[in-house]
Write a protein that holds these residues in place. Structure first.
Motif, PDB file in Angstrom:
ATOM      1  N   LEU A 170       0.850  -1.184   0.000  1.00 14.46           N
ATOM      2  CA  LEU A 170       0.000   0.000   0.000  1.00 14.46           C
ATOM      3  C   LEU A 170       0.880   1.226   0.000  1.00 14.46           C
ATOM      4  O   LEU A 170       1.895   1.263   0.696  1.00 14.46           O
ATOM      5  CB  LEU A 170      -0.864   0.041   1.261  1.00 14.46           C
ATOM      6  CG  LEU A 170      -1.769  -1.139   1.550  1.00 14.46           C
ATOM      7  CD1 LEU A 170      -2.485  -0.922   2.873  1.00 14.46           C
ATOM      8  CD2 LEU A 170      -2.756  -1.348   0.441  1.00 14.46           C
ATOM      9  N   THR A 171       0.475   2.243  -0.760  1.00 16.03           N
ATOM     10  CA  THR A 171       1.163   3.516  -0.587  1.00 16.03           C
ATOM     11  C   THR A 171       0.809   4.028   0.805  1.00 16.03           C
ATOM     12  O   THR A 171      -0.162   3.566   1.430  1.00 16.03           O
ATOM     13  CB  THR A 171       0.727   4.552  -1.644  1.00 16.03           C
ATOM     14  OG1 THR A 171      -0.665   4.811  -1.495  1.00 16.03           O
ATOM     15  CG2 THR A 171       1.053   4.080  -3.057  1.00 16.03           C
ATOM     16  N   ALA A 172       1.565   4.969   1.289  1.00 16.27           N
ATOM     17  CA  ALA A 172       1.286   5.533   2.612  1.00 16.27           C
ATOM     18  C   ALA A 172      -0.122   6.099   2.664  1.00 16.27           C
ATOM     19  O   ALA A 172      -0.853   5.909   3.645  1.00 16.27           O
ATOM     20  CB  ALA A 172       2.308   6.620   2.943  1.00 16.27           C
ATOM     21  N   MET A 173      -0.530   6.761   1.600  1.00 16.90           N
ATOM     22  CA  MET A 173      -1.862   7.371   1.588  1.00 16.90           C
ATOM     23  C   MET A 173      -2.955   6.308   1.596  1.00 16.90           C
ATOM     24  O   MET A 173      -3.973   6.477   2.249  1.00 16.90           O
ATOM     25  CB  MET A 173      -2.001   8.287   0.377  1.00 16.90           C
ATOM     26  CG  MET A 173      -0.931   9.351   0.338  1.00 16.90           C
ATOM     27  SD  MET A 173      -1.481  11.006   0.635  1.00 16.90           S
ATOM     28  CE  MET A 173      -2.355  11.399  -0.808  1.00 16.90           C
ATOM     29  N   ALA A 174      -2.767   5.218   0.878  1.00  9.99           N
ATOM     30  CA  ALA A 174      -3.760   4.141   0.881  1.00  9.99           C
ATOM     31  C   ALA A 174      -3.871   3.527   2.271  1.00  9.99           C
ATOM     32  O   ALA A 174      -4.978   3.285   2.771  1.00  9.99           O
ATOM     33  CB  ALA A 174      -3.394   3.068  -0.143  1.00  9.99           C
ATOM     34  N   GLY A 175      -2.741   3.293   2.908  1.00  9.12           N
ATOM     35  CA  GLY A 175      -2.757   2.742   4.264  1.00  9.12           C
ATOM     36  C   GLY A 175      -3.458   3.665   5.244  1.00  9.12           C
ATOM     37  O   GLY A 175      -4.242   3.220   6.084  1.00  9.12           O
ATOM     38  N   LEU A 176      -3.200   4.948   5.122  1.00  8.75           N
ATOM     39  CA  LEU A 176      -3.846   5.913   6.012  1.00  8.75           C
ATOM     40  C   LEU A 176      -5.336   6.024   5.729  1.00  8.75           C
ATOM     41  O   LEU A 176      -6.144   6.197   6.653  1.00  8.75           O
ATOM     42  CB  LEU A 176      -3.170   7.276   5.889  1.00  8.75           C
ATOM     43  CG  LEU A 176      -1.747   7.327   6.440  1.00  8.75           C
ATOM     44  CD1 LEU A 176      -1.080   8.653   6.077  1.00  8.75           C
ATOM     45  CD2 LEU A 176      -1.728   7.116   7.948  1.00  8.75           C
ATOM     46  N   TYR A 177      -5.730   5.901   4.480  1.00  9.87           N
ATOM     47  CA  TYR A 177      -7.155   5.925   4.123  1.00  9.87           C
ATOM     48  C   TYR A 177      -7.862   4.729   4.756  1.00  9.87           C
ATOM     49  O   TYR A 177      -8.911   4.874   5.386  1.00  9.87           O
ATOM     50  CB  TYR A 177      -7.317   5.918   2.602  1.00  9.87           C
ATOM     51  CG  TYR A 177      -8.761   6.025   2.164  1.00  9.87           C
ATOM     52  CD1 TYR A 177      -9.371   7.267   2.028  1.00  9.87           C
ATOM     53  CD2 TYR A 177      -9.521   4.890   1.899  1.00  9.87           C
ATOM     54  CE1 TYR A 177     -10.696   7.376   1.637  1.00  9.87           C
ATOM     55  CE2 TYR A 177     -10.840   4.993   1.498  1.00  9.87           C
ATOM     56  CZ  TYR A 177     -11.427   6.237   1.378  1.00  9.87           C
ATOM     57  OH  TYR A 177     -12.746   6.331   1.001  1.00  9.87           O
ATOM     58  N   PHE A 178      -7.286   3.537   4.601  1.00  7.24           N
ATOM     59  CA  PHE A 178      -7.869   2.350   5.220  1.00  7.24           C
ATOM     60  C   PHE A 178      -7.952   2.525   6.742  1.00  7.24           C
ATOM     61  O   PHE A 178      -8.945   2.176   7.370  1.00  7.24           O
ATOM     62  CB  PHE A 178      -7.042   1.103   4.904  1.00  7.24           C
ATOM     63  CG  PHE A 178      -7.278   0.514   3.543  1.00  7.24           C
ATOM     64  CD1 PHE A 178      -8.541   0.458   2.976  1.00  7.24           C
ATOM     65  CD2 PHE A 178      -6.216  -0.030   2.829  1.00  7.24           C
ATOM     66  CE1 PHE A 178      -8.755  -0.117   1.723  1.00  7.24           C
ATOM     67  CE2 PHE A 178      -6.415  -0.613   1.583  1.00  7.24           C
ATOM     68  CZ  PHE A 178      -7.686  -0.654   1.033  1.00  7.24           C
ATOM     69  N   ARG A 179      -6.904   3.069   7.322  1.00  6.57           N
ATOM     70  CA  ARG A 179      -6.885   3.253   8.778  1.00  6.57           C
ATOM     71  C   ARG A 179      -7.971   4.243   9.210  1.00  6.57           C
ATOM     72  O   ARG A 179      -8.647   4.022  10.226  1.00  6.57           O
ATOM     73  CB  ARG A 179      -5.510   3.745   9.235  1.00  6.57           C
ATOM     74  CG  ARG A 179      -5.395   3.880  10.727  1.00  6.57           C
ATOM     75  CD  ARG A 179      -5.425   2.514  11.402  1.00  6.57           C
ATOM     76  NE  ARG A 179      -5.493   2.666  12.838  1.00  6.57           N
ATOM     77  CZ  ARG A 179      -6.399   2.083  13.613  1.00  6.57           C
ATOM     78  NH1 ARG A 179      -7.304   1.291  13.106  1.00  6.57           N
ATOM     79  NH2 ARG A 179      -6.390   2.280  14.902  1.00  6.57           N
ATOM     80  N   ALA A 180      -8.147   5.319   8.472  1.00  5.83           N
ATOM     81  CA  ALA A 180      -9.184   6.304   8.821  1.00  5.83           C
ATOM     82  C   ALA A 180     -10.567   5.660   8.798  1.00  5.83           C
ATOM     83  O   ALA A 180     -11.397   5.917   9.672  1.00  5.83           O
ATOM     84  CB  ALA A 180      -9.126   7.496   7.862  1.00  5.83           C
ATOM     85  N   ALA A 181     -10.812   4.819   7.812  1.00  3.48           N
ATOM     86  CA  ALA A 181     -12.104   4.125   7.741  1.00  3.48           C
ATOM     87  C   ALA A 181     -12.241   3.132   8.883  1.00  3.48           C
ATOM     88  O   ALA A 181     -13.300   3.028   9.520  1.00  3.48           O
ATOM     89  CB  ALA A 181     -12.249   3.421   6.397  1.00  3.48           C
ATOM     90  N   GLN A 182     -11.174   2.414   9.170  1.00  5.94           N
ATOM     91  CA  GLN A 182     -11.250   1.369  10.192  1.00  5.94           C
ATOM     92  C   GLN A 182     -11.503   1.936  11.582  1.00  5.94           C
ATOM     93  O   GLN A 182     -12.171   1.298  12.392  1.00  5.94           O
ATOM     94  CB  GLN A 182      -9.986   0.516  10.184  1.00  5.94           C
ATOM     95  CG  GLN A 182     -10.091  -0.618  11.185  1.00  5.94           C
ATOM     96  CD  GLN A 182      -9.394  -1.870  10.748  1.00  5.94           C
ATOM     97  OE1 GLN A 182      -8.884  -1.958   9.645  1.00  5.94           O
ATOM     98  NE2 GLN A 182      -9.370  -2.850  11.608  1.00  5.94           N
TER      99      GLN A 182
END
Length: 141
Positions: A91-103
């Motif tokens: 995951l790019t950093a932004m994708a990982g952070l997006y998933f984390r924000a949703a989670q």
């Protein structure tokens, strides 16, 4: 077998979350009442009528739709890097952070629709064009 590293960027993370929500519905609540535990796969040890027994968490469902083989791991912050790496997925950093924000919202007992809304608010105005995507491919979660 293709050994090329597959990279999920912010745009694809958004699309995968959308597809997961299409499967379960905007109002689906994985974790009624909230709590720290979620699994990427259905929780066979949960009560028969528990939502978590029906399907994996939002991120697990999204990653499965994206072609990753998901395992019995729950914490997005620690699990994503390890087992996805074994599958040649990053995951790019932004994708990982997006998933984390949703989670975060899901783990607090929010609906998947609310989880997506929160992630979109966090990333409001963040557009990913080809140049941004190219530059962030080296930055992984």
């Amino acid at each position: 077998m293709d050994n090329e590293l597959r990279v999920i960027d912010l745009q694809e993370a958004r699309e995968l979350v959308d597809k997961a929500i299409q499967e379960a519905g905007e109002d689906f609540v994985y974790n009624p009442g909230g709590g720290p535990n979620c699994l990427y796969v259905p929780n066979v040890n949960a009560d028969a009528d528990a939502p978590s027994r029906q399907r994996g968490c939002l991120v697990g469902t999204a990653l499965k739709i994206g072609g990753a083989q998901v395992y019995d791991w729950g914490d997005v912050a620690t699990a994503l890097g390890g087992y996805l790496e074994d599958q040649q997925v990053k995951l790019t950093a932004m994708a990982g952070l997006y998933f984390r924000a949703a989670q975060v919202i899901q783990d607090d007992g929010g609906s998947w629709g609310a989880a997506r809304q929160h992630a979109e608010r966090v990333f409001q105005g963040v557009a990913v064009d080809a140049e941004t995507s190219r530059r962030t491919r080296a930055m992984y979660f």
